[in-house]
Design an enzyme around this catalytic site. Structure first.
Site, PDB file in Angstrom:
ATOM      1  N   SER A   1       0.823  -1.201   0.000  1.00 55.99           N
ATOM      2  CA  SER A   1       0.000   0.000   0.000  1.00 55.99           C
ATOM      3  C   SER A   1       0.858   1.252   0.000  1.00 55.99           C
ATOM      4  O   SER A   1       2.007   1.245   0.464  1.00 55.99           O
ATOM      5  CB  SER A   1      -0.880  -0.007   1.254  1.00 55.99           C
ATOM      6  OG  SER A   1      -1.474   1.249   1.485  1.00 55.99           O
TER       7      SER A   1
ATOM      8  N   TYR B   1      -0.495  -0.075  10.073  1.00 52.93           N
ATOM      9  CA  TYR B   1      -0.805  -0.736   8.804  1.00 52.93           C
ATOM     10  C   TYR B   1       0.341  -0.550   7.813  1.00 52.93           C
ATOM     11  O   TYR B   1       0.816  -1.511   7.191  1.00 52.93           O
ATOM     12  CB  TYR B   1      -2.102  -0.156   8.244  1.00 52.93           C
ATOM     13  CG  TYR B   1      -2.444  -0.586   6.839  1.00 52.93           C
ATOM     14  CD1 TYR B   1      -2.838  -1.891   6.562  1.00 52.93           C
ATOM     15  CD2 TYR B   1      -2.415   0.330   5.777  1.00 52.93           C
ATOM     16  CE1 TYR B   1      -3.174  -2.278   5.272  1.00 52.93           C
ATOM     17  CE2 TYR B   1      -2.766  -0.042   4.502  1.00 52.93           C
ATOM     18  CZ  TYR B   1      -3.142  -1.347   4.247  1.00 52.93           C
ATOM     19  OH  TYR B   1      -3.481  -1.718   2.974  1.00 52.93           O
TER      20      TYR B   1
ATOM     21  N   LYS C   1       2.966  -3.418   6.083  1.00 53.87           N
ATOM     22  CA  LYS C   1       3.125  -3.580   4.636  1.00 53.87           C
ATOM     23  C   LYS C   1       4.582  -3.386   4.211  1.00 53.87           C
ATOM     24  O   LYS C   1       5.072  -4.065   3.296  1.00 53.87           O
ATOM     25  CB  LYS C   1       2.215  -2.601   3.885  1.00 53.87           C
ATOM     26  CG  LYS C   1       0.732  -2.934   3.991  1.00 53.87           C
ATOM     27  CD  LYS C   1       0.422  -4.295   3.402  1.00 53.87           C
ATOM     28  CE  LYS C   1      -1.054  -4.597   3.377  1.00 53.87           C
ATOM     29  NZ  LYS C   1      -1.371  -5.922   2.785  1.00 53.87           N
TER      30      LYS C   1
END
Length: 338
Positions: free
Chosen positions: A130, A154, A158
């Protein structure tokens, strides 16, 4: 070949399945084209049950936990296996539940990589990263050269996923490749726990006749990409010869950079005002904080040069969504939704 899609019951998994079924063939481990014999969606049991009635014919639905090593490994039961790893805890949920984000995004990724590592061949494994890997200190745009400086849990998970794919591939355990994708729009359904959820809701809710309060300021800019271009890019990434990707296995996909005011204006240009529910802007400080850590645009020069991750403009993205979800709508200025 058997194709396994983790998170297959989700939006991207379902759209990716459409593309794979339309193509009908993929590249095998020996570099030759081969037919897709079966597609498996591996997802949480509740998610599987929610989509069971509408799943395409021939797709096998398997409910399970992404950290269940034995359960996932049992799916790799033939010589030719391809994996698309889409399962993930999303941004807002990752901020609220740190341990869950680590378990799903890191432990779950390792489950997939270890299963592929133990396979008799060297499976191709495509995963999604992402633009959230970029943050303060990454620079003004997301590129393959910009340093990952995530500002969220998050994004951190990633960034680690990307490094894991590099190393597992370097070791010869598997043939990994990662698509670093922008916020994908327009997702059907309802707003979810992702901080990026507003980028779909600002289109989807007024088109569905539901008033919507955008939890971000209208001038907030975000890197977005249409679902059609992103899933086609993931399928194309699977097909690339490994040597063309090189040691750095992640490709930053290109994007459309748009403010929320511009996103709303794109809908209003296409659909008569009387057919749209009202949209207001009511920034939520926590969601605004998360999104403000992301780069507002990506360039994707290497992906584009390799033919991966084509991106449409906002109008084309909205038209694609209307064609699929609201074919009954009459558009302005003689435009057609087909």
């Amino acid at each position: 070949m058997k194709i396994i899609i983790t998170g297959g019951a989700g939006f991207l998994g379902r759209r990716l399945t459409e593309v794979l079924l339309q193509r009908g063939t993929v590249t095998a481990s020996n570099g030759e084209r081969t037919g897709i014999e079966s597609i498996v969606w591996y997802d949480q049991p509740a998610a599987i049950e929610a989509v069971r009635a509408g799943a395409p014919a021939g797709v096998e639905l398997v409910g399970g936990d992404i950290t269940d090593a034995a359960g996932f490994s049992a799916l790799l039961d033939r010589a030719e296996i391809g994996i698309f790893h889409l399962a993930s805890v999303v941004s807002g949920q990752g901020e609220q539940d740190f341990d869950l984000a680590l378990r799903v995004n890191l432990d779950g990724t390792r489950t997939v990589l270890e299963a592929a590592r133990r396979h008799e061949n060297t499976p191709r494994v495509v995963a999604t990263s992402s633009v959230a890997v970029f943050g303060p200190g990454s620079g003004p745009a997301g590129t393959d050269q910009a340093p990952p400086r995530p500002g969220t849990t998050y994004g951190m998970t990633k960034a680690i996923l990307e490094l894991m794919f590099d190393d597992y591939t370097r070791k010869g355990f598997l043939d990994g490749r990662v698509g670093r994708i922008p916020t994908v729009i327009i997702r059907p359904g309802r707003p979810n726990a992702a901080a990026s959820s507003a980028a779909s809701a600002v289109f989807r809710e007024p088109l569905a006749g539901r008033p919507y309060a955008v939890p971000l300021a209208p001038e907030t800019r975000m890197a977005v990409g249409g679902a059609a271009g992103v899933v086609a890019g993931l399928a194309d990434l699977f097909e690339l010869p490994s040597e063309r990707i090189g040691a750095f296995r992640t490709l930053t996909f290109p994007s459309v950079s748009a403010t929320f005011a511009e996103m709303l204006a794109a809908v209003q240009r296409l659909v008569p005002a009387e057919a749209l529910a009202p949209v207001t802007f009511e920034p939520d400080p926590e969601i605004q904080r998360i999104v403000d850590t992301w780069v507002p645009t990506t360039e994707g020069e290497r992906a584009t040069a390799l033919g991966v991750g084509a991106v449409d403009d906002l109008e084309a993205i909205v038209l694609d969504y209307i064609r699929r979800e609201h074919p009954e709508l009459q558009l302005q200025n003689g435009r057609a939704s087909q």
